[in-house]
Design a protein around this motif. Structure first.
Motif, short mmCIF file in Angstrom:
data_model
loop_
_atom_site.label_atom_id
_atom_site.label_comp_id
_atom_site.label_asym_id
_atom_site.label_seq_id
_atom_site.Cartn_x
_atom_site.Cartn_y
_atom_site.Cartn_z
N VAL A 58 -6.21 -39.05 -10.26
CA VAL A 58 -6.51 -41.11 -10.17
C VAL A 58 -5.58 -41.65 -11.31
O VAL A 58 -5.33 -42.95 -10.80
N VAL A 59 -4.85 -40.97 -11.77
CA VAL A 59 -3.52 -41.52 -13.01
C VAL A 59 -2.81 -41.64 -11.99
O VAL A 59 -2.36 -42.64 -11.50
N GLU A 60 -2.04 -40.51 -10.72
CA GLU A 60 -0.99 -40.63 -10.35
C GLU A 60 -0.76 -42.07 -9.53
O GLU A 60 -0.43 -42.29 -8.42
N SER A 61 -2.30 -41.57 -8.65
CA SER A 61 -2.61 -43.05 -7.52
C SER A 61 -2.98 -44.92 -8.01
O SER A 61 -2.52 -45.23 -7.07
N ALA A 62 -2.70 -45.06 -9.46
CA ALA A 62 -3.03 -45.85 -9.67
C ALA A 62 -0.92 -46.26 -10.29
O ALA A 62 -0.80 -47.70 -10.01
N LEU A 63 -0.53 -45.62 -10.67
CA LEU A 63 0.73 -45.91 -10.93
C LEU A 63 1.45 -46.88 -10.04
O LEU A 63 2.32 -47.41 -10.67
N PRO A 64 1.75 -46.03 -8.96
CA PRO A 64 2.46 -47.23 -8.36
C PRO A 64 2.09 -48.32 -7.69
O PRO A 64 3.24 -49.71 -8.23
N SER A 65 0.51 -49.58 -7.76
CA SER A 65 0.52 -50.39 -7.83
C SER A 65 0.87 -50.88 -9.03
O SER A 65 1.01 -52.42 -9.18
N ASN A 66 0.15 -50.19 -10.41
CA ASN A 66 0.65 -50.99 -11.37
C ASN A 66 2.42 -51.00 -11.61
O ASN A 66 2.68 -52.10 -11.80
N LEU A 67 3.47 -50.84 -10.97
CA LEU A 67 4.86 -50.59 -11.14
C LEU A 67 4.69 -51.91 -10.56
O LEU A 67 5.79 -52.86 -10.72
#
Length: 208
Positions: free
Chosen positions: A183-192
């Motif tokens: 869940v964390v890894e899938s969210a990080l690109p969009s957060n960047l």
């Protein structure tokens, strides 16, 4: 705790990340931002790199990204952001609280980081951060305490257009709690992507 040594160590790591051109895998690309990743050497997850062009000089961009009088006004991901102690002119302890995500499924996180500003020849300016233990900021019951492995911003003038800069962001957070890593890894690109785009919009609003 030797904060100067920690600052020097994390600054060296961010410099090495910025010079590392091998092994990065593209994970997200938009009109204005490119995000890639590779396995981290710091923990069991990945390090993410976001790259974009900003219409401003490196000195102004870096100040805009770490000084509370700016950051708290434009970063939509944050509940609060403050520098709670200055170690020296270029080094401080930073306390950050994020908003919750996914309609409350991901609780708000707090981070206590050392942040160090460093300039290099050629007009390159960086922020260099890592989570630290800090007795004056104990864990809060209101938020989940996260941990930032070495992260930072690397900002350099574009030779072909000195009024523009390339901004490169490195993150590798451990959010704590019981969140599945997927869940964390899938969210990080969009957060960047959001971080770099919000930086671009905020600069135009606040410094124009």
């Amino acid at each position: 705790m030797d904060y100067q040594k920690i600052a020097a160590d994390v600054s060296q790591k961010i410099l090495l990340y910025s010079q590392d051109t091998t092994g990065w895998k593209l994970t997200k690309s938009t009109k204005n931002v490119v995000v890639s990743w590779k396995p981290s050497n710091e923990y069991a997850g990945n390090i993410y790199r976001g790259e974009g062009v900003i219409e401003e000089t490196p000195d102004k961009i870096i100040q805009f990204m770490y000084l509370p009088e700016y950051r708290s006004k434009w970063d939509k991901a944050l509940q609060s952001y403050s520098l709670i102690e200055h170690i020296d002119e270029d080094t401080a302890i930073c306390h950050t609280v994020t908003h919750s995500y996914g309609m409350g499924l991901i609780s708000s996180r707090e981070f206590v980081d050392l942040i160090h500003i460093k300039k290099y020849e050629g007009g390159v300016v960086t922020t260099n951060s890592v989570s630290v233990e800090y007795a004056n900021c104990p864990v809060s019951t209101s938020h989940v305490r996260g941990h930032n492995n070495p992260c930072g911003y690397v900002c350099s003038t574009l030779p072909e257009n000195p009024a523009h800069s390339k901004l490169v962001v490195f993150i590798q957070p451990e959010l704590g709690g019981l969140l599945p890593r997927s869940v964390v890894e899938s969210a990080l690109p969009s957060n960047l992507v959001n971080l770099i785009n919000d930086t671009r919009v905020g600069l135009k609003k606040l410094l124009s």
